[in-house]
Design an enzyme around this catalytic site. Structure first.
Site, PDB file in Angstrom:
ATOM      1  N   ASP A 132      -3.305  -0.040 -12.687  1.00 49.64           N
ATOM      2  CA  ASP A 132      -3.125   1.068 -11.743  1.00 49.64           C
ATOM      3  C   ASP A 132      -3.175   2.412 -12.486  1.00 49.64           C
ATOM      4  O   ASP A 132      -2.920   2.489 -13.683  1.00 49.64           O
ATOM      5  CB  ASP A 132      -1.782   0.900 -11.020  1.00 49.64           C
ATOM      6  N   GLY A 133      -3.497   3.448 -11.726  1.00 46.61           N
ATOM      7  CA  GLY A 133      -3.435   4.804 -12.279  1.00 46.61           C
ATOM      8  C   GLY A 133      -4.777   5.430 -12.619  1.00 46.61           C
ATOM      9  O   GLY A 133      -4.824   6.514 -13.193  1.00 46.61           O
ATOM     10  N   GLY A 190      -6.968   6.701 -10.534  1.00 43.38           N
ATOM     11  CA  GLY A 190      -7.142   7.920  -9.730  1.00 43.38           C
ATOM     12  C   GLY A 190      -6.319   9.061 -10.294  1.00 43.38           C
ATOM     13  O   GLY A 190      -6.817  10.183 -10.466  1.00 43.38           O
ATOM     14  N   TRP A 224      -5.192   9.427 -13.288  1.00 48.76           N
ATOM     15  CA  TRP A 224      -5.733   9.819 -14.607  1.00 48.76           C
ATOM     16  C   TRP A 224      -6.881  10.816 -14.427  1.00 48.76           C
ATOM     17  O   TRP A 224      -6.928  11.843 -15.099  1.00 48.76           O
ATOM     18  CB  TRP A 224      -6.215   8.554 -15.331  1.00 48.76           C
ATOM     19  N   HIS A 257     -12.118   5.204 -12.563  1.00 54.74           N
ATOM     20  CA  HIS A 257     -12.456   3.774 -12.496  1.00 54.74           C
ATOM     21  C   HIS A 257     -13.430   3.393 -13.619  1.00 54.74           C
ATOM     22  O   HIS A 257     -13.324   2.323 -14.207  1.00 54.74           O
ATOM     23  CB  HIS A 257     -13.043   3.428 -11.129  1.00 54.74           C
ATOM     24  N   THR A 292      -6.976  -6.585  -1.102  1.00 53.51           N
ATOM     25  CA  THR A 292      -7.410  -6.673   0.295  1.00 53.51           C
ATOM     26  C   THR A 292      -7.067  -5.391   1.055  1.00 53.51           C
ATOM     27  O   THR A 292      -7.617  -5.143   2.125  1.00 53.51           O
ATOM     28  CB  THR A 292      -6.746  -7.883   1.002  1.00 53.51           C
ATOM     29  N   ARG A 311      -9.529   2.721   1.467  1.00 52.93           N
ATOM     30  CA  ARG A 311      -9.925   3.956   0.769  1.00 52.93           C
ATOM     31  C   ARG A 311     -11.247   4.488   1.335  1.00 52.93           C
ATOM     32  O   ARG A 311     -11.905   3.816   2.124  1.00 52.93           O
ATOM     33  CB  ARG A 311     -10.044   3.680  -0.723  1.00 52.93           C
ATOM     34  N   LEU A 323     -10.821 -17.539 -23.819  1.00 51.05           N
ATOM     35  CA  LEU A 323      -9.960 -16.975 -22.769  1.00 51.05           C
ATOM     36  C   LEU A 323     -10.530 -17.196 -21.368  1.00 51.05           C
ATOM     37  O   LEU A 323     -11.746 -17.062 -21.159  1.00 51.05           O
ATOM     38  CB  LEU A 323      -9.866 -15.460 -23.021  1.00 51.05           C
ATOM     39  N   ARG A 325       2.329  -3.891 -15.202  1.00 47.35           N
ATOM     40  CA  ARG A 325       1.789  -2.889 -14.264  1.00 47.35           C
ATOM     41  C   ARG A 325       1.733  -1.558 -14.988  1.00 47.35           C
ATOM     42  O   ARG A 325       2.746  -1.095 -15.533  1.00 47.35           O
ATOM     43  CB  ARG A 325       2.642  -2.765 -13.003  1.00 47.35           C
ATOM     44  N   GLU A 379       7.855 -12.579 -16.091  1.00 42.55           N
ATOM     45  CA  GLU A 379       8.561 -11.424 -16.653  1.00 42.55           C
ATOM     46  C   GLU A 379       7.727 -10.183 -16.341  1.00 42.55           C
ATOM     47  O   GLU A 379       6.506 -10.176 -16.535  1.00 42.55           O
ATOM     48  CB  GLU A 379       8.721 -11.575 -18.171  1.00 42.55           C
TER      49      GLU A 379
HETATM   50  C1  IPE Z   1      -2.934  -2.226  -6.681  1.00 39.89           C
HETATM   51  O1  IPE Z   1      -2.948  -0.872  -6.835  1.00 39.89           O
HETATM   52  C2  IPE Z   1      -4.344  -2.761  -6.582  1.00 39.89           C
HETATM   53  C3  IPE Z   1      -5.122  -2.733  -7.800  1.00 39.89           C
HETATM   54  C4  IPE Z   1      -4.692  -2.324  -8.975  1.00 39.89           C
HETATM   55  C5  IPE Z   1      -6.454  -3.238  -7.692  1.00 39.89           C
HETATM   56  P1  IPE Z   1      -2.880   0.114  -5.589  1.00 39.89           P
HETATM   57  O2  IPE Z   1      -3.040   1.474  -6.149  1.00 39.89           O
HETATM   58  O3  IPE Z   1      -3.834  -0.301  -4.533  1.00 39.89           O
HETATM   59  O4  IPE Z   1      -1.400  -0.109  -5.059  1.00 39.89           O
HETATM   60  P2  IPE Z   1      -0.476   0.835  -4.173  1.00 39.89           P
HETATM   61  O5  IPE Z   1      -1.307   1.301  -3.011  1.00 39.89           O
HETATM   62  O6  IPE Z   1      -0.038   1.965  -5.035  1.00 39.89           O
HETATM   63  O7  IPE Z   1       0.688  -0.025  -3.780  1.00 39.89           O
HETATM   64  C1  IPE Z   2      -6.198   1.317  -9.673  1.00 40.05           C
HETATM   65  O1  IPE Z   2      -6.151   2.685  -9.789  1.00 40.05           O
HETATM   66  C2  IPE Z   2      -7.589   0.803  -9.399  1.00 40.05           C
HETATM   67  C3  IPE Z   2      -7.777   0.278  -8.048  1.00 40.05           C
HETATM   68  C4  IPE Z   2      -6.878   0.175  -7.121  1.00 40.05           C
HETATM   69  C5  IPE Z   2      -9.121  -0.161  -7.717  1.00 40.05           C
HETATM   70  P1  IPE Z   2      -5.921   3.595  -8.508  1.00 40.05           P
HETATM   71  O2  IPE Z   2      -7.248   3.984  -7.964  1.00 40.05           O
HETATM   72  O3  IPE Z   2      -5.000   2.943  -7.542  1.00 40.05           O
HETATM   73  O4  IPE Z   2      -5.206   4.845  -9.176  1.00 40.05           O
HETATM   74  P2  IPE Z   2      -4.054   5.729  -8.541  1.00 40.05           P
HETATM   75  O5  IPE Z   2      -2.909   4.810  -8.216  1.00 40.05           O
HETATM   76  O6  IPE Z   2      -4.615   6.373  -7.322  1.00 40.05           O
HETATM   77  O7  IPE Z   2      -3.692   6.686  -9.620  1.00 40.05           O
HETATM   78 MG    MG Z   3      -3.002   2.978  -7.360  1.00 47.78          MG
END
Ligand code: IPE
Ligand code: IPE
Ligand code: MG
Length: 257
Positions: free
Chosen positions: A31-32, A34, A36, A48, A77, A82, A142, A199, A218
């Site tokens: 996650d993160g 966007g 970043w 991405h 899902t 988005r 792996l 995470r 964990e």
């Molecule tokens: C979880 O992240 C899904 C993936 C990393 C692919 P999201 O960014 O979609 O989760 P929420 O919306 O913050 O819960």
């Molecule tokens: C996770 O990063 C990648 C996917 C969900 C595909 P995000 O796109 O959710 O990034 P943030 O949470 O908006 O920073």
């Molecule tokens: Mg996210």
């Protein structure tokens, strides 16, 4: 001991980790991306793309560390909610990434697997993923398991549907339904449950990832956004895991310091 195993153990030790306490299966909510990108004034899709480069490093590091399996959450899902631009960009990125990486993955001996509702993905991506998993299934390294169009609830629904059909056909009775049977109908029943769930980007939630399989995982959350996560962050997460006491509901005597 075989030399390959010696090499892996030497590598693990060189990272300050205990070869006897390695997780078999690591799962990551990447996650993160966007945030970043936005923090740098860039388009989310650039986050991405950068996340793809991170993933590549983490896959090869996981293989060097001798993990059995790495499962990564690539598209949920719920991520269809988005913008069309972002969803389309992600689908194209996944397709191009798989096309670009497959030969190196094969040469390194990595097995590609996919978890999720593949039927709902664009046809070219679905075919590329299926071909990658077919071409790599005999390899020794792996297991790199990509959760794409994956939802933990959808996975349980799919399992329950299959079981209900078997009951309808008279192949099973309701009394036969137990935890093992449900487990056997999940997307990847042959994989061990994740020992460690990582995470990135700080959120303290599962976001519908591996709801059944993480019952006793964990959990390690880092504020680092996925594009900045590097192999040293993975090693740090595993080192933290190695300091945990896993109890599985039992009582474990712990030294009081
Ligand atoms: C979880 O992240 C899904 C993936 C990393 C692919 P999201 O960014 O979609 O989760 P929420 O919306 O913050 O819960
Ligand atoms: C996770 O990063 C990648 C996917 C969900 C595909 P995000 O796109 O959710 O990034 P943030 O949470 O908006 O920073
Ligand atoms: Mg996210």
């Amino acid at each position: 001991m075989e030399c390959a195993a010696c090499d892996v153990n030497a590598y693990i030790s060189s990272k300050g980790l205990d070869p006897a306490k390695m997780p078999a299966h690591v799962a990551i909510i990447m996650d993160g991306n966007g945030r970043w990108a936005t923090s740098k004034g860039k388009n989310r899709l650039l986050g991405h793309t950068q996340g793809y480069h991170t993933l590549k490093q983490i896959v090869y590091e996981s293989n060097r560390l001798g993990l059995t399996c790495l499962t990564v959450y690539a598209f949920s899902t719920e991520n269809w909610r988005r913008s069309g631009d972002e969803v389309g960009g992600l689908m194209t990125l996944m397709l191009e990434a798989m096309r670009a990486e497959i030969e190196e993955l094969i040469q390194t001996g990595i097995r590609v697997r996919v978890s999720g509702r593949l039927a709902e993905l664009p046809e070219d991506l679905r075919e590329e993923l299926q071909a990658a998993s077919h071409r790599t299934k005999h390899l020794p390294g792996l297991i790199f398991n990509l959760a794409i169009n994956y939802g933990g609830r959808a996975e349980v629904v799919d399992a329950v549907r299959t079981i209900c059909k078997a009951v309808e056909n008279g192949e099973l009775r309701a009394e036969d339904v137990n935890e093992n049977l449900i487990h056997d109908h999940l997307y990847s029943p042959d994989l061990p449950d994740p020992d460690l769930l990582i995470r990135t980007a700080g959120e303290l939630r599962l976001s519908n990832f591996l709801l059944w399989e993480t019952a006793y995982s964990e959990i390690y959350v880092t504020p680092v956004c996925w594009p900045d996560f590097d192999p040293s962050n993975l090693v740090r997460a595993i080192a933290d895991f190695q300091r945990r006491t896993r109890k599985f509901g039992t009582v474990v005597e712990e030294a009081i310091s």
